[in-house]
Design a protein around this motif. Structure first.
Motif, PDB file in Angstrom:
ATOM      1  N   TYR A 118       6.672   4.659   2.814  1.00 32.91           N
ATOM      2  CA  TYR A 118       5.441   5.022   2.295  1.00 32.91           C
ATOM      3  C   TYR A 118       5.581   5.882   1.064  1.00 32.91           C
ATOM      4  N   ASP A 119       4.627   5.692   0.094  1.00 32.02           N
ATOM      5  CA  ASP A 119       4.945   6.627  -1.061  1.00 32.02           C
ATOM      6  C   ASP A 119       3.941   7.686  -1.168  1.00 32.02           C
ATOM      7  N   PHE A 120       3.960   8.466   0.350  1.00 36.64           N
ATOM      8  CA  PHE A 120       3.317   9.705   0.370  1.00 36.64           C
ATOM      9  C   PHE A 120       4.165  10.343   1.809  1.00 36.64           C
ATOM     10  N   ALA A 276      -7.256   8.031  -0.061  1.00 35.40           N
ATOM     11  CA  ALA A 276      -5.964   7.259   0.371  1.00 35.40           C
ATOM     12  C   ALA A 276      -4.822   8.071   1.139  1.00 35.40           C
ATOM     13  N   HIS A 277      -4.453   7.628   1.849  1.00 33.25           N
ATOM     14  CA  HIS A 277      -4.493   6.128   2.566  1.00 33.25           C
ATOM     15  C   HIS A 277      -4.624   6.613   4.138  1.00 33.25           C
ATOM     16  N   TYR A 278      -5.798   7.309   4.496  1.00 36.89           N
ATOM     17  CA  TYR A 278      -5.933   7.668   5.980  1.00 36.89           C
ATOM     18  C   TYR A 278      -7.003   8.337   6.165  1.00 36.89           C
ATOM     19  N   ALA A 301      -2.241   2.821   6.340  1.00 38.29           N
ATOM     20  CA  ALA A 301      -1.303   1.714   6.284  1.00 38.29           C
ATOM     21  C   ALA A 301      -0.613   1.839   4.841  1.00 38.29           C
ATOM     22  N   TRP A 302       0.216   1.148   4.427  1.00 37.34           N
ATOM     23  CA  TRP A 302       0.621   0.936   3.102  1.00 37.34           C
ATOM     24  C   TRP A 302       1.777   0.165   3.011  1.00 37.34           C
ATOM     25  N   GLY A 303       1.259  -0.942   2.217  1.00 36.89           N
ATOM     26  CA  GLY A 303       2.129  -2.081   1.803  1.00 36.89           C
ATOM     27  C   GLY A 303       2.805  -2.705   2.938  1.00 36.89           C
ATOM     28  N   LEU A 341      -5.764  -1.210   5.671  1.00 33.91           N
ATOM     29  CA  LEU A 341      -4.371  -2.102   5.265  1.00 33.91           C
ATOM     30  C   LEU A 341      -4.161  -2.299   3.794  1.00 33.91           C
ATOM     31  N   ASN A 342      -4.016  -0.989   3.264  1.00 35.91           N
ATOM     32  CA  ASN A 342      -3.853  -0.888   1.630  1.00 35.91           C
ATOM     33  C   ASN A 342      -2.663  -1.646   1.209  1.00 35.91           C
ATOM     34  N   GLU A 343      -2.874  -2.689   0.166  1.00 33.92           N
ATOM     35  CA  GLU A 343      -1.597  -3.470  -0.370  1.00 33.92           C
ATOM     36  C   GLU A 343      -0.816  -4.076   0.849  1.00 33.92           C
ATOM     37  N   HIS A 344      -1.375  -4.709   1.861  1.00 28.49           N
ATOM     38  CA  HIS A 344      -0.593  -5.357   2.741  1.00 28.49           C
ATOM     39  C   HIS A 344      -0.400  -6.843   2.256  1.00 28.49           C
ATOM     40  N   VAL A 394      -4.588  -2.667  -9.618  1.00 31.49           N
ATOM     41  CA  VAL A 394      -3.540  -3.490 -10.672  1.00 31.49           C
ATOM     42  C   VAL A 394      -3.059  -2.234 -11.566  1.00 31.49           C
ATOM     43  N   TYR A 395      -1.936  -2.394 -12.025  1.00 30.63           N
ATOM     44  CA  TYR A 395      -1.227  -1.458 -12.905  1.00 30.63           C
ATOM     45  C   TYR A 395      -0.832  -1.884 -14.510  1.00 30.63           C
ATOM     46  N   PRO A 396      -1.742  -2.644 -15.028  1.00 28.28           N
ATOM     47  CA  PRO A 396      -1.405  -3.082 -16.490  1.00 28.28           C
ATOM     48  C   PRO A 396      -0.978  -1.852 -17.423  1.00 28.28           C
ATOM     49  N   SER A 431      -9.708  -0.510  -7.414  1.00 25.51           N
ATOM     50  CA  SER A 431      -9.455   0.605  -6.386  1.00 25.51           C
ATOM     51  C   SER A 431      -8.265   1.496  -6.947  1.00 25.51           C
ATOM     52  N   GLU A 432      -7.496   0.859  -7.798  1.00 18.10           N
ATOM     53  CA  GLU A 432      -6.296   1.615  -8.204  1.00 18.10           C
ATOM     54  C   GLU A 432      -5.617   1.153  -9.442  1.00 18.10           C
ATOM     55  N   ILE A 433      -5.421   1.892 -10.397  1.00 26.23           N
ATOM     56  CA  ILE A 433      -4.807   1.671 -11.736  1.00 26.23           C
ATOM     57  C   ILE A 433      -4.345   3.114 -12.231  1.00 26.23           C
ATOM     58  N   LEU A 474      -9.247   5.705  -9.880  1.00 26.75           N
ATOM     59  CA  LEU A 474      -7.863   5.934 -10.633  1.00 26.75           C
ATOM     60  C   LEU A 474      -6.858   6.389  -9.812  1.00 26.75           C
ATOM     61  N   TRP A 475      -5.630   5.835  -9.921  1.00 25.93           N
ATOM     62  CA  TRP A 475      -4.432   6.543  -9.254  1.00 25.93           C
ATOM     63  C   TRP A 475      -3.772   7.519 -10.172  1.00 25.93           C
ATOM     64  N   GLN A 476      -4.043   8.883  -9.938  1.00 23.32           N
ATOM     65  CA  GLN A 476      -4.390   9.310  -8.725  1.00 23.32           C
ATOM     66  C   GLN A 476      -5.072  10.858  -9.106  1.00 23.32           C
ATOM     67  N   GLN A 491      11.603   6.387 -10.879  1.00 26.85           N
ATOM     68  CA  GLN A 491      10.471   6.136 -10.431  1.00 26.85           C
ATOM     69  C   GLN A 491       9.636   7.287  -9.956  1.00 26.85           C
ATOM     70  N   ARG A 492      10.329   8.355  -9.072  1.00 28.84           N
ATOM     71  CA  ARG A 492       9.619   9.282  -8.455  1.00 28.84           C
ATOM     72  C   ARG A 492      10.317  10.501  -8.595  1.00 28.84           C
ATOM     73  N   PRO A 493      10.470  10.818  -9.938  1.00 28.86           N
ATOM     74  CA  PRO A 493      11.074  12.421 -10.394  1.00 28.86           C
ATOM     75  C   PRO A 493      10.388  13.273  -9.643  1.00 28.86           C
ATOM     76  N   TYR A 496       8.149  13.276  -6.356  1.00 28.91           N
ATOM     77  CA  TYR A 496       6.747  12.956  -6.539  1.00 28.91           C
ATOM     78  C   TYR A 496       6.261  11.974  -7.085  1.00 28.91           C
ATOM     79  N   ASN A 497       4.888  11.255  -6.645  1.00 24.71           N
ATOM     80  CA  ASN A 497       4.193  10.362  -7.359  1.00 24.71           C
ATOM     81  C   ASN A 497       3.681  11.104  -8.429  1.00 24.71           C
ATOM     82  N   ASN A 498       4.032  10.831  -9.470  1.00 24.44           N
ATOM     83  CA  ASN A 498       3.370  11.872 -10.521  1.00 24.44           C
ATOM     84  C   ASN A 498       2.395  11.420 -11.612  1.00 24.44           C
ATOM     85  N   LYS A 499       1.415  10.280 -11.008  1.00 24.77           N
ATOM     86  CA  LYS A 499       0.462   9.612 -11.575  1.00 24.77           C
ATOM     87  C   LYS A 499      -0.818  10.545 -11.550  1.00 24.77           C
ATOM     88  N   GLY A 500      -0.783  11.799 -10.901  1.00 24.13           N
ATOM     89  CA  GLY A 500      -1.873  12.509 -10.970  1.00 24.13           C
ATOM     90  C   GLY A 500      -2.350  12.790 -12.216  1.00 24.13           C
TER      91      GLY A 500
HETATM   92  C1  ADA Z   1       0.429   1.262  -4.967  1.00 21.12           C
HETATM   93  C2  ADA Z   1      -0.130   2.202  -3.669  1.00 21.12           C
HETATM   94  C3  ADA Z   1      -0.064   3.725  -4.069  1.00 21.12           C
HETATM   95  C4  ADA Z   1       0.889   4.081  -5.034  1.00 21.12           C
HETATM   96  C5  ADA Z   1       0.930   3.441  -6.313  1.00 21.12           C
HETATM   97  C6  ADA Z   1       1.963   3.679  -7.284  1.00 21.12           C
HETATM   98  O1  ADA Z   1      -0.549   0.895  -5.488  1.00 21.12           O
HETATM   99  O2  ADA Z   1      -1.245   1.678  -3.067  1.00 21.12           O
HETATM  100  O3  ADA Z   1      -0.327   4.294  -2.658  1.00 21.12           O
HETATM  101  O4  ADA Z   1       2.092   4.233  -4.251  1.00 21.12           O
HETATM  102  O5  ADA Z   1       1.262   1.968  -5.888  1.00 21.12           O
HETATM  103  O6  ADA Z   1       2.082   4.605  -7.716  1.00 21.12           O
HETATM  104  O7  ADA Z   1       2.810   2.895  -7.493  1.00 21.12           O
END
Ligand code: ADA
Length: 530
Positions: A118-120, A276-278, A301-303, A341-344, A394-396, A431-433, A474-476, A491-493, A496-500
Motif C-alpha cells: 500500500y502507498d501509505f 483516503a483510504h480508511y 483497501a488499496w489496489g 475498495l479504492n482502485e480494486h 486519473v493521472y494525465p 476522485s484522484e488526479i 486532488l491527490w493530495q 517514484q517515492r523519493p 514519501y508520496n510527494n503529490k501533496g
Molecule cells: C493511486 C492511489 C493513491 C496513490 C496514487 C499515487 O491512485 O489511490 O493512494 O497511491 O495512486 O500517488 O500514485
C-alpha cells in the motif's frame, strides 16, 4: 464515559513475548514513529489501571492488529486498522482493574486488509482515544438520526438499547424539553424550530433521549440525476484527498493538527475531503460537521487484485469494517457519501461480486447517502452500474508512460473532458488526479513546484468551469509517508508520496497559492453572474 488517554506503561517486543513494561508512552500514539523504534515492526504493549466494575463497553481504534487483555484475560481483538471497534464484557467487581492493549504492526498475512504494497504507512499503536463506559440495564446505548426532509425538518430516530427496553422516552431538542413518549425503537419526529445544515451555514441540532445526547444536522442528498444535489440544489465538491498522518505522530495525529488541516482547507475555499483510504476518526468528523466540510468516508483497501477480492477472510473483514464505519458515522451531516475498495480490480468478476456485496451491506444500514468506489479503470470497469456515483482516479500529466515530460500538462484538460462526455448518466467525480513536487525544486521540470502548480491550475479551472463534474478531490492535501516495500528512488523519493500541495509538515508548495487564487477568482465570477 471515561477517556483513558494519558501516559500508560509501555514495552516493545519483537516476537510478542510478555514484556516488562519498563517504559512509558502516551495514548493515543504510534510506537514506530520515533527514537529507537522508528520504522520497527513488532509488538507494542500498552498498560494502564482503571477503577470500574460491571458490564462495560470499551472502544478503541488502532492498528495494525490488537488484542484487549482485561486483568490478563483476552476480551476482544481487532484486525481492522483505522476502524473504531467496541468490546462489551463483564469487568468484574467494582475496583481497580488492569487493561493491556497489545498492538502489532506486522504485515504479510493473506486475509489482512492492510498490505505491504500500500502507498501509505502501516503504523503500529493506538491511533485515537480509548474510552470505557459502564452499561446499565435499559440505557440508551446509541441514538441514530436519519434526516428525511430538509423542507420540514422531519427526521427518523432509531435507538440501540442495552438490556431491557425502558418504558418511556424523554426527548429534548437543543436542551429544551420536547415530549415524553412510550418506548419505540424507531419513530419519525419533526425537529422544532429546525435549521438547515449547509456547508455555508453548518447549523447543528442536539437530540437528548433519556439523558443520552447526540448532535446531528438536517440536510438531504439526491443522486438520482447526473448531478449530486444537497438540500435539493446541485453541489460541486472541491477539495482534497487527505491522509491522516504526520511524521511525528504517525496515524495518531493530535486533534489540534486535524483542526488546523481542516481550517486551511475551508479557508482556501474548498468544501470537500475524501478521507483516503480508511474510516475517519470521530473528532475529524465532528470538526467537519462544525465547519461545513463535506466528507467522502471509505473503508480500508488499496489496489487489491482478484485473489484478495475473492479471499473469504478479506471479504469478511471488508464487510465488517463497512458496517462499523456506517454505524459509527451515521449521525454526521458532513459525511455525504460512502466508499470502499479504492482502485480494486474492478474489471474482474471477483471485484464485481464484492462491490455488489458491500453496496448491499451499506444500503441495508443507510438509504440516505450515495455509495461509490474510486476506479482507476475508466476504460474497462464493469462495476459502474452497481454504484451511485462514477468516481475516477486519473493521472494525465503525471502517469503517462515514458513520454510524460514537463510538456505533458496539455493532456490534462482533454482527458478530463473526454470522461465528462462519456459518463453522463450518474454524478461524476474526479476522485484522484495529482502531480508530485519536491519542495524547493524550482527547475520547472517534472517534480518541480512550478510543474505541479501549472498542472493543478488546469485541473481546478477545468472542473470548476464545467458543470458536468460533480466534484474533484486532488491527490493530495499533504505529502504522506509511503510503505517501505514500494519506496523507490524514482517514484517515492524520501519514502514519501510527494503529490501533496503541502509537505508532510504542512509547508505550502507553490501549488497551494495557485489553487487559492483559482478558487477565489472563480467565486468572484460566480458572484458577479448572480
Ligand atoms: C493511486 C492511489 C493513491 C496513490 C496514487 C499515487 O491512485 O489511490 O493512494 O497511491 O495512486 O500517488 O500514485
Amino acid at each position: 464515559m471515561k477517556m483513558l488517554n494519558g501516559i500508560w506503561d509501555f514495552s516493545f517486543t519483537l516476537k510478542g513475548e510478555y514484556p516488562d513494561f519498563k517504559s512509558k508512552r502516551i495514548v493515543p500514539s504510534c510506537f514506530d514513529t520515533d527514537g529507537l523504534l522508528f520504522g520497527q515492526r513488532g509488538f507494542g504493549w500498552y498498560r494502564t489501571n482503571i477503577m470500574i466494575g460491571g458490564m462495560v463497553k470499551l472502544s478503541c481504534r488502532g492498528g495494525l492488529h490488537y488484542s484487549i487483555l482485561w486483568d490478563g484475560r483476552e476480551v476482544g481483538n481487532s484486525v481492522l486498522p483505522w476502524s473504531r471497534e467496541e468490546f462489551v464484557f463483564n469487568a468484574g467487581e467494582e475496583g481497580k482493574h488492569t487493561l493491556i492493549i497489545k498492538t502489532d504492526n506486522l504485515v504479510g498475512k493473506k486475509g489482512d486488509i492492510f498490505k505491504e504494497n500500500y502507498d501509505f504507512y502501516g503504523y503500529g499503536g493506538i491511533y485515537d482515544q480509548v474510552t470505557i463506559k459502564r452499561l446499565e440495564d435499559g440505557m440508551i446505548d446509541r441514538i441514530n438520526v436519519f434526516p428525511l426532509d430538509h423542507t420540514t425538518g422531519l427526521i427518523k430516530i432509531s435507538l440501540d438499547v442495552f438490556g431491557h427496553t425502558p418504558e418511556k422516552l424523554a426527548i429534548s431538542f437543543d436542551g429544551e424539553k420536547y415530549d415524553n413518549i412510550p418506548f419505540a425503537s424507531e419513530f419519525d419526529i419533526k425537529v422544532p424550530n429546525f435549521r438547515l445544515w449547509t456547508p455555508e451555514h453548518p447549523q447543528l441540532h442536539t437530540i437528548t433521549v433519556n439523558s443520552v445526547s447526540v448532535n446531528f444536522g438536517i440536510r438531504t442528498l439526491d443522486w438520482s440525476g447526473n448531478r449530486l444535489k444537497l438540500n435539493g440544489k446541485p453541489v460541486k465538491l472541491i477539495g482534497y484527498n487527505r491522509h491522516e498522518t504526520h511524521p511525528e505522530f504517525g496515524a495518531a495525529i493530535p486533534d489540534s493538527l486535524t483542526a488546523s488541516d481542516l481550517l486551511r482547507i475551508k479557508e482556501q475555499g474548498c468544501n470537500f475531503i475524501r478521507g483516503a483510504h480508511y474510516p475517519q476518526k470521530e473528532s475529524m468528523l465532528e470538526l467537519a460537521d462544525k465547519l461545513g466540510i463535506l466528507i467522502w468516508e471509505e473503508s480500508l483497501a488499496w489496489g487489491n487484485k482478484a485473489d484478495d477480492l475473492a479471499n473469504l477472510e478479506f471479504i469478511r473483514a471488508q464487510i465488517q469494517q463497512a458496517e462499523l464505519m456506517v454505524r459509527k458515522s451515521l449521525n454526521h451531516p458532513s459525511v455525504i457519501m460512502w466508499g470502499f475498495l479504492n482502485e480494486h480490480e474492478s474489471d474482474s468478476q471477483a471485484g464485481l461480486e464484492l462491490v455488489k456485496k458491500l453496496y448491499g451491506v451499506i444500503r441495508g444500514l443507510d438509504i440516505s447517502r450515495p455509495i461509490t468506489f474510486a476506479s482507476n479503470k475508466p476504460e474497462t470497469d464493469i462495476c459502474f452500474d452497481f454504484v451511485d456515483i462514477i468516481a475516477l482516479n486519473v493521472y494525465p500529466g503525471w502517469y503517462d508512460g515514458d513520454e510524460c515530460t514537463e510538456n505533458s500538462s496539455g493532456r490534462i484538460r482533454p482527458v478530463l473532458q473526454k470522461y465528462a462526455s462519456r459518463f453522463t448518466d450518474k454524478p461524476l467525480i474526479i476522485s484522484e488526479i495529482g502531480f508530485a513536487a519536491l519542495l524547493g525544486d524550482r527547475s520547472g521540470l517534472r517534480w518541480s513546484e512550478e510543474y505541479q502548480a501549472e498542472c493543478v491550475k488546469i485541473v481546478f479551472e477545468t472542473i470548476l468551469d464545467d458543470d458536468r463534474f460533480s466534484g474533484l478531490a486532488l491527490w493530495q492535501f499533504c505529502d504522506a509517508k509511503s510503505f517501505t516495500a514500494i519506496q523507490n528512488f524514482t517514484q517515492r523519493p524520501r519514502g514519501y508520496n510527494n503529490k501533496g500541495v503541502l509537505t508532510e509538515f504542512r509547508v505550502p508548495k507553490s501549488a497551494w497559492k495557485v489553487i487559492s487564487d483559482v478558487i477565489s477568482k472563480h467565486s468572484c465570477q460566480q458572484k458577479s453572474k448572480s
